[in-house]
Design a protein around this motif. Structure first.
Motif, mmCIF file in Angstrom:
data_model
loop_
_atom_site.group_PDB
_atom_site.id
_atom_site.type_symbol
_atom_site.label_atom_id
_atom_site.label_comp_id
_atom_site.label_asym_id
_atom_site.label_seq_id
_atom_site.Cartn_x
_atom_site.Cartn_y
_atom_site.Cartn_z
ATOM 1 N N ASP A 65 1.029 -1.205 0.095
ATOM 2 C CA ASP A 65 0.090 -0.029 0.065
ATOM 3 C C ASP A 65 0.835 1.153 -0.028
ATOM 4 O OD1 ASP A 65 -2.322 -1.493 0.150
ATOM 5 O OD2 ASP A 65 -2.894 -1.222 1.945
ATOM 6 N N CYS A 66 1.916 1.214 -0.877
ATOM 7 C CA CYS A 66 2.810 2.278 -0.859
ATOM 8 C C CYS A 66 1.883 3.533 -1.524
ATOM 9 C CB CYS A 66 4.113 2.107 -1.592
ATOM 10 S SG CYS A 66 4.976 0.816 -0.749
ATOM 11 N N ASP A 67 1.052 3.295 -2.118
ATOM 12 C CA ASP A 67 0.292 4.422 -2.514
ATOM 13 C C ASP A 67 -0.305 5.470 -1.763
ATOM 14 O OD1 ASP A 67 -1.215 2.357 -2.365
ATOM 15 O OD2 ASP A 67 -2.904 2.995 -3.624
#
Length: 273
Positions: A65-67
């Motif tokens: 979930d780096c976004d």
């Protein structure tokens, strides 16, 4: 998932490590990754175990979930809008996290995850409340400063009976106290602070972690007792007490269900029965 290694039963079912040594390595590696991000002025914000994974062989950390990260671009910041309240710093529990506070949030959430890794998955704001006025939910306890595992006892919340915090080294406990202090001073430890401290315990050459003399699957901090053995004793005693209580309830139930003998009385001749 890092979430799996926090609970011993899940870890064993998945064939994952359960000892303190691998967990210290995971914690040190996590702190190192967060420090590298912070050096680039990027922040996770929604930092929690379910967004963290690791490689079985190397125990290196991978992040998902780096976004949702707060990203520093060229003369522009792309903000992070999501967070999880069980990992949200106390100063943000009432009104949310303002812009520019990402570093403080990451430091708090990182400390929570490290505490869970080193203490059998126990959340630092879980425990036994002293009265009915203590919040029943984790966010409420974070907001009210109900950290139950400090060097100084918290009057509102008692520790979980299976916690191993009392068998952690003083310098490690002091770091957690700094991280979960209700006041902004002293400043929470940085990811670099955690990485430096934890690597000293994770490296075998340091001799700060030893194999338990009772159970070879356990490791504990040198010079201190084995928290895993202490936890097993508490769980075993609770299980034994539960068995005894069930046996007593069964015996009482059977005693009540048995028919009571009637009393008989002979009558004299000519007397009405």
């Amino acid at each position: 998932e890092l979430e799996q290694v926090l609970q011993e039963r899940q870890a064993r079912a998945a064939g994952l490590p359960t000892g303190l040594g691998p967990k210290l390595t995971l914690a040190a590696n996590l702190a190192g990754v967060i420090d590298a991000l912070h050096q680039q002025q990027h922040y996770v914000v929604d930092l929690k175990p379910v967004n963290l994974r690791f490689y079985r062989d190397s125990l290196y950390i991978a992040m998902l979930d780096c976004d949702g990260f707060s990203i520093q671009g060229h003369a522009e910041r792309f903000p992070a809008e999501q967070f999880t309240v069980d990992y949200l710093a106390p100063e943000f529990q009432r009104k949310g996290m303002p812009a520019g506070a990402e570093m403080a949030q990451d430091r708090f959430a990182l400390a929570v995850v490290i505490f869970q890794l080193l203490n059998f998955g126990i959340h630092p704001y879980s425990g036994r409340p002293a009265n009915a006025q203590v919040a029943t939910d984790i966010p409420g306890r974070i907001r009210d400063g109900c950290y139950a595992y400090g060097i100084k006892r918290n009057k509102l919340l008692a520790p979980n009976a299976t916690s191993g915090h009392a068998l952690m080294p003083p310098e490690l406990r002091a770091m957690f106290d700094r991280a979960f202090s209700p006041s902004p001073k002293p400043q929470r430890p940085s990811a670099a602070d955690w990485a430096q401290l934890l690597r000293g315990y994770a490296q075998r050459s340091g001799g700060k972690l030893v194999v338990c003399g009772v159970n070879a699957e356990h490791q504990h901090f040198a010079g201190l007792g084995c928290a895993a053995c202490a936890r097993d004793k508490v769980i075993g005693a609770a299980a034994q007490a539960s068995v005894v209580a069930q046996q007593q309830m069964l015996a009482q139930s059977q005693s009540r269900s048995q028919p009571q003998p009637r009393s008989t009385r002979r009558t004299a001749p000519g007397q009405a029965p």
